[in-house]
Enzyme design. Structure first.
Site, PDB file in Angstrom:
ATOM      1  N   HIS A 135      28.705  -0.832   9.265  1.00  8.87           N
ATOM      2  CA  HIS A 135      27.498  -0.085   8.907  1.00  8.87           C
ATOM      3  C   HIS A 135      26.599  -0.986   8.067  1.00  8.87           C
ATOM      4  CE1 HIS A 135      29.119   0.640   4.809  1.00  8.87           C
ATOM      5  NE2 HIS A 135      30.265   0.659   5.441  1.00  8.87           N
TER       6      HIS A 135
ATOM      7  N   HIS B 159       0.859  -1.178   0.000  1.00  5.60           N
ATOM      8  CA  HIS B 159       0.000   0.000   0.000  1.00  5.60           C
ATOM      9  C   HIS B 159       0.902   1.237   0.000  1.00  5.60           C
ATOM     10  CE1 HIS B 159      -2.506  -3.150   1.826  1.00  5.60           C
ATOM     11  NE2 HIS B 159      -3.553  -2.472   1.384  1.00  5.60           N
TER      12      HIS B 159
END
Length: 332
Positions: free
Chosen positions: A179, A9
């Site tokens: 990271h 959505h």
């Protein structure tokens, strides 16, 4: 290659696709389809069929946002008659998508990949402060018991575990250290059980050490050690059952490790941040004169250097990068 279609959505699917490719690199057979307020179910189905047509594979995995929602239902309609080669997983999140992209390198089956990604989807959900997370009581594996004993210092020196030699699955130079790209794409590709940041500077900085520990991906332990300690670890046969990813902050640290007698076959150069006095060589790599000299000394020791941010990237030409750096820095 297995095709993956994200469905949601709103623009969630487009956004998560963009985020996944920032971490994992550009991907083929990877599409996103969204249901907007102005659209009906038939419009969404047409877009899904268009995405399927773009994918060069009969095997397709749909990742939908909500079980029972319109995107899920329209994907489900497209399974009809194709159940043997298509599958849907609902509850889409970024760890799930990253795991799916990784798993399809080793499996062409939508069903196998669907089953494999559930763990990452749930393990990626954590709370900070950590004490708010529920602790599940699970029996420790034999490997975990061995590691716990080793941590307690009760394995006698000279004991040989596994091959007796630590398996370095990746040695990487990266200013950012641990990271997203490392914790997802490189970890999924190389499958270490430990990530070791090898840096004298970071080992003395409690804040940065804590940041590394907090960034450890599910199922992998993170450590920070000075360069001399990494040489001791490599020589210690008690680490013979360990698969380790080594993260160095700069070429200088790699060179110091090698000069202490450390052994590496290959180094991945991923990221070297820009600062004043450095030459920009790629979008991720900048070097000053000392960096250039240290990289050349590493090469002189017979160590191959592979320049790329994520496993799916095409390697950069290091020789051309060094020539450019020398020209811009006016090095003889």
């Amino acid at each position: 290659m297995l095709g993956i279609i994200l469905a949601s959505h709103g623009n969630f699917a487009h956004g998560i696709k963009e985020s996944a490719q920032m971490i994992f690199g550009d991907q083929e057979n990877f599409e996103s389809v969204v249901l907007l307020p102005s659209m009906g179910p038939d419009d969404l189905r047409a877009d899904l069929e268009s995405a399927i047509a773009k994918i060069d594979s009969e095997e397709i995995l749909f990742l939908a946002d909500l079980w029972g929602g319109t995107p899920f239902n329209q994907c489900s309609n497209l399974l009809d008659g194709n159940e043997a080669k298509r599958a849907i997983v609902a509850g889409m999140n970024l760890p799930m998508v990253i795991e799916a992209l990784s798993e399809r390198f080793t499996s062409e089956s939508s069903h196998d990949v669907a089953k494999a990604i559930i763990g990452s989807a749930t393990e990626g959900i954590k709370i900070m402060p950590e004490e708010l997370n529920e602790v599940k009581e699970e029996a420790a594996t034999v490997e975990e018991q061995v590691q716990a004993v080793a941590k307690a210092g009760s394995i006698p020196e000279g004991t040989v575990l596994g091959s007796g030699e630590i398996d370095i699955v990746l040695a990487r130079i990266d200013t950012r250290l641990l990271h997203g790209q490392v914790a997802t794409s490189w970890t999924k590709t190389t499958k270490p059980d430990r990530i070791i940041v090898v840096s004298d500077a970071v080992s003395r900085d409690e804040l940065r050490k804590n940041m590394v520990m907090q960034a450890e991906p599910p199922g992998v332990k993170a450590h920070v050690v000075p360069v001399w300690k990494m040489k001791e670890i490599q020589d210690d046969p008690r680490f013979g059952a360990t698969r380790a990813m080594l993260l160095f902050e700069k070429p200088e640290d790699v060179l110091e490790f090698l000069e202490l007698g450390g052994k590496l076959d290959k180094v991945n150069l991923g990221s070297m941040a820009y600062s004043e006095g450095k030459a920009n060589l790629t979008t991720a790599v900048s070097m000053n004169a000392d960096d250039v000299r240290n990289v050349e000394k590493i090469l002189d020791q017979g160590i191959a250097i592979d320049v790329r941010k994520v496993p799916s990237d095409k390697p950069e030409n290091l020789n051309n990068m060094l020539k450019k750096a020398k020209t811009e820095l006016k090095m003889n």
